[in-house]
Design an enzyme around this catalytic site. Sequence first.
Site, PDB file in Angstrom:
ATOM      1  CB  CYS A   1      48.386  39.568  33.651  1.00 28.56           C
ATOM      2  SG  CYS A   1      49.720  40.774  33.669  1.00 28.56           S
ATOM      3  CB  THR A   2      43.754  37.649  31.824  1.00 28.82           C
ATOM      4  OG1 THR A   2      43.517  38.826  32.610  1.00 28.82           O
ATOM      5  CG2 THR A   2      42.548  36.721  31.923  1.00 28.82           C
TER       6      THR A   2
END
Length: 231
Positions: free
Chosen positions: A43-44
């Site tokens: 996600c990052t």
Amino acid sequence: MKLGDEIPNFQADSTAGPIDFHKIIENSWAILFSHPADFTPVCTTELANVHKLEPDFKKRGVKLFALSCNDTESHKAWSCDVLSYYKGTVKSEKPEATGPVSETELAFPIIADPDRKLAVTYGMVDPDERDAKGLPLTCRAVFIIGPDKKLKASLLYPATTGRSFAEILRVVDSLQLTAVKKVATPANWEPKKKAMVVPSLSDEKATELFPNFDKVSVPSGKGYIRLTDKY
């Protein structure tokens, strides 16, 4: 949700303050994309890449909204990690975005959904992925929304597979083109490449709209593959 459905409205907190989704979209294109959880590695990388590409989406009149099943304070803390990853890794990657972005503030809000109400409403829940408390996480969903607030395209990825936002930009280009022109886009189409005259147009009408279109010869003898770069 099915293609063509009006997307559900909601009110929620976000890193940019309270959001009324229909109101903030107004008459723009929009993308809502979900993430399994804050402080997770894939996600990052995704948020950092979307941050870089925000000028490209803005150029197309597209507003961006992320969603994760955590509260706003968690989102704000996570944003610092995302920006750090952007500065340390993504900023120098090619291709470049169309303009500079901030190194101190994300270019789009992250919507809070700690009780998972929005994830359930939008059908984002991944039954195979759960957090440390055993609660289901959201999948990697993408909802591309038109100015009429109707769903134009949706993509669902499992938590283990990061998305290509360059591909999502390509989909937006296709949707915006085909919304106003009588064309469809073939496999691997990119802007400025040839598009296809829609089958519903007769050759006579196609000639009016797309002079000198090319008709591809196929064994069936049916002239249904008609290409044009004059759109």
